[in-house]
Design a protein around this motif. Structure first.
Motif, PDB file in Angstrom:
ATOM      1  N   ALA A  80      -6.261   2.722 -24.775  1.00  0.00           N
ATOM      2  CA  ALA A  80      -5.582   3.316 -23.653  1.00  0.00           C
ATOM      3  C   ALA A  80      -4.124   3.566 -24.169  1.00  0.00           C
ATOM      4  O   ALA A  80      -3.447   4.574 -23.516  1.00  0.00           O
ATOM      5  N   VAL A  81      -3.470   2.817 -24.952  1.00  0.00           N
ATOM      6  CA  VAL A  81      -2.060   3.250 -25.533  1.00  0.00           C
ATOM      7  C   VAL A  81      -2.051   4.531 -26.266  1.00  0.00           C
ATOM      8  O   VAL A  81      -1.022   5.350 -26.133  1.00  0.00           O
ATOM      9  N   VAL A  82      -3.161   4.893 -27.253  1.00  0.00           N
ATOM     10  CA  VAL A  82      -3.036   5.952 -27.926  1.00  0.00           C
ATOM     11  C   VAL A  82      -3.216   7.238 -26.747  1.00  0.00           C
ATOM     12  O   VAL A  82      -2.631   8.309 -27.141  1.00  0.00           O
ATOM     13  N   MET A  83      -4.175   6.892 -25.916  1.00  0.00           N
ATOM     14  CA  MET A  83      -4.553   8.024 -25.089  1.00  0.00           C
ATOM     15  C   MET A  83      -3.294   8.470 -24.150  1.00  0.00           C
ATOM     16  O   MET A  83      -3.072   9.737 -23.936  1.00  0.00           O
ATOM     17  N   ASN A  84      -2.575   7.257 -23.688  1.00  0.00           N
ATOM     18  CA  ASN A  84      -1.280   7.693 -22.919  1.00  0.00           C
ATOM     19  C   ASN A  84      -0.286   8.211 -23.745  1.00  0.00           C
ATOM     20  O   ASN A  84       0.289   9.278 -23.249  1.00  0.00           O
ATOM     21  N   ILE A  85      -0.128   8.047 -24.838  1.00  0.00           N
ATOM     22  CA  ILE A  85       0.736   8.653 -25.867  1.00  0.00           C
ATOM     23  C   ILE A  85       0.408  10.184 -25.921  1.00  0.00           C
ATOM     24  O   ILE A  85       1.296  11.061 -25.823  1.00  0.00           O
ATOM     25  N   ALA A  86      -0.823  10.425 -26.157  1.00  0.00           N
ATOM     26  CA  ALA A  86      -1.327  11.852 -26.446  1.00  0.00           C
ATOM     27  C   ALA A  86      -1.149  12.716 -25.164  1.00  0.00           C
ATOM     28  O   ALA A  86      -0.588  13.676 -25.232  1.00  0.00           O
ATOM     29  N   LEU A  87      -1.705  12.034 -24.087  1.00  0.00           N
ATOM     30  CA  LEU A  87      -1.529  12.796 -22.817  1.00  0.00           C
ATOM     31  C   LEU A  87      -0.143  13.026 -22.307  1.00  0.00           C
ATOM     32  O   LEU A  87       0.247  14.034 -21.820  1.00  0.00           O
ATOM     33  N   SER A  88       0.666  12.091 -22.620  1.00  0.00           N
ATOM     34  CA  SER A  88       2.262  12.060 -22.317  1.00  0.00           C
ATOM     35  C   SER A  88       2.765  13.370 -22.964  1.00  0.00           C
ATOM     36  O   SER A  88       3.567  14.136 -22.735  1.00  0.00           O
ATOM     37  N   GLY A  89       2.515  13.502 -24.459  1.00  0.00           N
ATOM     38  CA  GLY A  89       3.174  14.659 -25.444  1.00  0.00           C
ATOM     39  C   GLY A  89       2.433  16.015 -24.706  1.00  0.00           C
ATOM     40  O   GLY A  89       3.198  16.947 -24.718  1.00  0.00           O
ATOM     41  N   PHE A  90       1.135  15.842 -24.383  1.00  0.00           N
ATOM     42  CA  PHE A  90       0.560  17.032 -24.096  1.00  0.00           C
ATOM     43  C   PHE A  90       1.134  17.724 -22.691  1.00  0.00           C
ATOM     44  O   PHE A  90       1.438  18.730 -22.608  1.00  0.00           O
ATOM     45  N   PHE A  91       1.252  16.616 -21.780  1.00  0.00           N
ATOM     46  CA  PHE A  91       1.787  17.271 -20.407  1.00  0.00           C
ATOM     47  C   PHE A  91       3.097  17.546 -20.592  1.00  0.00           C
ATOM     48  O   PHE A  91       3.598  18.494 -19.932  1.00  0.00           O
ATOM     49  N   PHE A  92       3.902  16.854 -21.505  1.00  0.00           N
ATOM     50  CA  PHE A  92       5.333  17.415 -21.364  1.00  0.00           C
ATOM     51  C   PHE A  92       5.572  18.565 -22.057  1.00  0.00           C
ATOM     52  O   PHE A  92       6.450  19.387 -21.669  1.00  0.00           O
ATOM     53  N   TYR A  93       4.811  18.914 -22.952  1.00  0.00           N
ATOM     54  CA  TYR A  93       4.565  20.348 -23.754  1.00  0.00           C
ATOM     55  C   TYR A  93       4.177  21.473 -22.797  1.00  0.00           C
ATOM     56  O   TYR A  93       4.928  22.409 -22.694  1.00  0.00           O
ATOM     57  N   ILE A  94       3.202  21.198 -21.961  1.00  0.00           N
ATOM     58  CA  ILE A  94       2.818  22.203 -20.908  1.00  0.00           C
ATOM     59  C   ILE A  94       3.708  22.239 -19.897  1.00  0.00           C
ATOM     60  O   ILE A  94       3.757  23.315 -19.249  1.00  0.00           O
ATOM     61  N   TYR A  95       4.516  21.373 -19.643  1.00  0.00           N
ATOM     62  CA  TYR A  95       5.379  21.401 -18.600  1.00  0.00           C
ATOM     63  C   TYR A  95       6.752  22.430 -18.785  1.00  0.00           C
ATOM     64  O   TYR A  95       6.886  23.377 -18.161  1.00  0.00           O
TER      65      TYR A  95
END
Length: 95
Positions: A80-95
């Motif tokens: 869950a921690v790794v997935m949250n970090i990866a998704l956070s970075g991904f969504f920040f980048y596409i924002y």
């Protein structure tokens, strides 16, 4: 006060990044020998920003990284921690 200081620095950096990105994009679009459209300038700016930010993050966060990582993994689980970090970075980048 420390959080306000860092937020202010982040705002100034974002403003400078936008100003620099706009002027660099205009200058490079005029030179057709370079493949630097808006997306490429944005990517290069992000890479440069990342490289300048890493030393500051290491200095500020390294002393507490292991403790906070262990606390987060104990509370939420490694996946869950790794997935949250990866998704956070991904969504920040596409924002």
């Amino acid at each position: 006060y420390e959080a306000f200081m860092y937020a202010s620095i982040a705002n100034v950096a974002a403003a400078l990044k936008g100003k620099l990105g706009g002027s660099v994009t205009k200058a490079l679009k005029g030179d057709k020998s370079k493949n630097m459209d808006s997306a490429n300038v944005y990517a290069v700016n992000n890479i440069i920003s990342f490289l300048f930010t890493v030393p500051m993050v290491i200095y500020a966060e390294l002393p507490v990284l292991k403790t906070e990582w262990d606390h987060a993994v104990d509370e939420h689980g490694f996946n869950a921690v790794v997935m949250n970090i990866a998704l956070s970075g991904f969504f920040f980048y596409i924002y």
